[in-house]
Write an enzyme that holds these catalytic residues in place. Structure first.
Site, mmCIF file in Angstrom:
data_model
loop_
_atom_site.group_PDB
_atom_site.id
_atom_site.type_symbol
_atom_site.label_atom_id
_atom_site.label_comp_id
_atom_site.label_asym_id
_atom_site.label_seq_id
_atom_site.Cartn_x
_atom_site.Cartn_y
_atom_site.Cartn_z
ATOM 1 N N LYS A 54 -19.721 -2.317 -35.354
ATOM 2 C CA LYS A 54 -21.007 -2.862 -35.817
ATOM 3 C C LYS A 54 -21.489 -2.102 -37.058
ATOM 4 O O LYS A 54 -21.947 -2.706 -38.031
ATOM 5 C CB LYS A 54 -22.044 -2.785 -34.688
ATOM 6 C CG LYS A 54 -21.783 -3.804 -33.587
ATOM 7 C CD LYS A 54 -22.607 -3.577 -32.333
ATOM 8 C CE LYS A 54 -22.198 -4.602 -31.263
ATOM 9 N NZ LYS A 54 -22.823 -4.400 -29.949
ATOM 10 N N GLN A 98 -26.832 -0.439 -27.154
ATOM 11 C CA GLN A 98 -25.544 -0.893 -26.623
ATOM 12 C C GLN A 98 -25.549 -0.831 -25.096
ATOM 13 O O GLN A 98 -25.915 0.183 -24.509
ATOM 14 C CB GLN A 98 -24.415 -0.018 -27.213
ATOM 15 C CG GLN A 98 -23.011 -0.463 -26.854
ATOM 16 C CD GLN A 98 -22.625 -1.821 -27.433
ATOM 17 O OE1 GLN A 98 -23.064 -2.202 -28.504
ATOM 18 N NE2 GLN A 98 -21.817 -2.562 -26.705
ATOM 19 N N ASP A 121 -30.479 -8.570 -30.456
ATOM 20 C CA ASP A 121 -29.626 -9.106 -29.384
ATOM 21 C C ASP A 121 -30.197 -10.405 -28.826
ATOM 22 O O ASP A 121 -29.490 -11.144 -28.138
ATOM 23 C CB ASP A 121 -29.551 -8.096 -28.225
ATOM 24 C CG ASP A 121 -28.337 -7.180 -28.332
ATOM 25 O OD1 ASP A 121 -27.274 -7.666 -28.758
ATOM 26 O OD2 ASP A 121 -28.465 -5.993 -27.973
HETATM 27 N N1 GUN Z 1 -22.453 -4.839 -24.528
HETATM 28 C C1 GUN Z 1 -21.587 -5.889 -24.445
HETATM 29 N N2 GUN Z 1 -22.037 -6.932 -25.179
HETATM 30 C C2 GUN Z 1 -23.213 -6.542 -25.729
HETATM 31 C C3 GUN Z 1 -24.126 -7.184 -26.596
HETATM 32 O O1 GUN Z 1 -23.987 -8.351 -27.001
HETATM 33 N N3 GUN Z 1 -25.214 -6.445 -26.960
HETATM 34 C C4 GUN Z 1 -25.427 -5.184 -26.510
HETATM 35 N N4 GUN Z 1 -26.523 -4.553 -26.901
HETATM 36 N N5 GUN Z 1 -24.585 -4.557 -25.709
HETATM 37 C C5 GUN Z 1 -23.479 -5.241 -25.320
#
Ligand code: GUN
Length: 295
Positions: A54, A98, A121
């Site tokens: 990311k 995350q 998100d």
């Molecule tokens: N962990 C797995 N997928 C995601 C996601 O789309 N967003 C976040 N914040 N954590 C994750």
């Protein structure tokens, strides 16, 4: 011979990121540098890889990213205090915590603590509710990426019958809401559904998001269906680790008109839409002229 189209998620993600980069440049011309805060708690190896990707992608499109790494034994109040600081920081537009979080931390409380207009998100109640009501809120990245791929493959989705397999908060439920907003007839299947394969066989569009390796094969699919496979499952195959989706790709290929591969399908779209959401968040937070129309 199958004539199925293999949907290239990397190529589609590159197109989305190109547009995001242009929008970032436009914001920078107005003296605004979009910024994303990424918070990682603990040492989950997969989460470390996701966060690294990311941050890297953000850099490539000119979004400033700020990483906060906290130890696995972090208390919930410490994390909530950090979120509060980031909420108030006018130089931060998006906040991503995350998941999964260590067990001592309640994920729902953390999600609710993030300001809704910085929730890139799209997990905050206000954004989930806004999505269901058809309001222009921040929407979850993976289902938004799936919708983009479907619109690229099919154009207008009006009147299509879409079957979503899996009812998670992150993918299944928001996917169903997005497809409904795109004027599909939507069926949401889950572990208690009766005769899921028969229901799925009625679908023009199938989005598989269950997390079960190769569960869906040709017998679940109507000839000519378009299949989006969200699953990323690690399986042992002849002594080696291999990634497979929720769809038995080789088996499904003869039945479908288009299908995403794993890897290289939905995966790259999730990060592309995280970047897109960060730019949208910046537009939500500044009194700017309207953001240019989507794609
Ligand atoms: N962990 C797995 N997928 C995601 C996601 O789309 N967003 C976040 N914040 N954590 C994750």
């Amino acid at each position: 011979m199958s004539t199925a189209k293999i949907i290239d998620g990397k190529q589609a993600a590159a197109r989305v990121l190109d547009k995001v980069k242009r929008e970032v440049d436009e914001l920078k011309a107005l003296d605004i540098e979009p910024a994303l805060a990424v918070v990682l708690v603990g040492d989950d190896p997969a989460s470390h890889v996701y966060v690294r990707n990311k941050v890297q992608r953000a850099r490539e499109v000119g979004i400033r990213s700020v990483e906060h790494r906290l130890p696995a034994n972090t208390e919930q109040t410490t994390l909530l205090n950090l979120i509060d600081t980031l909420n108030q920081d006018v130089k931060i537009n998006g906040i991503l915590v995350q998941m999964p979080l260590p067990l001592q931390i309640d994920e729902a409380s953390v999600i609710q603590a993030i300001r809704a207009d910085k929730d890139v998100d799209g997990f905050h109640r206000e954004n989930v509710g806004g999505l269901v009501l058809g309001q222009p809120v921040l929407t979850p990245c993976t289902p938004s990426g799936c919708l983009y791929l479907l619109e690229q493959a099919l154009g207008d989705l009006s009147g299509k019958h879409a079957v979503v397999v899996g009812r998670s908060n992150i993918v299944g439920k928001p996917m169903a809401a997005l497809l409904l907003q795109a004027h599909c007839s939507v069926t949401l299947l889950h572990s208690r559904s009766v005769d899921a394969p028969a229901l799925c066989r009625q679908a023009d569009i199938v989005v598989a998001a269950v997390g079960r390796p190769e569960m869906i094969d040709a017998s679940w699919l109507k000839p000519g269906a378009v299949v989006i496979d969200v699953g990323i499952n690690r399986v042992e195959h002849e002594g080696r680790n291999r990634l497979v989706g929720d769809v038995d790709f080789d088996n499904a290929l003869s039945q479908v008109s288009a299908i995403t591969p794993v890897p290289g399908g939905v995966g790259p779209m999730t990060i592309a839409f995280l970047m897109k959401n960060t730019v949208r968040a910046a537009y939500l937070q500044y009194p700017l002229p309207a953001q240019p129309a989507a794609h």
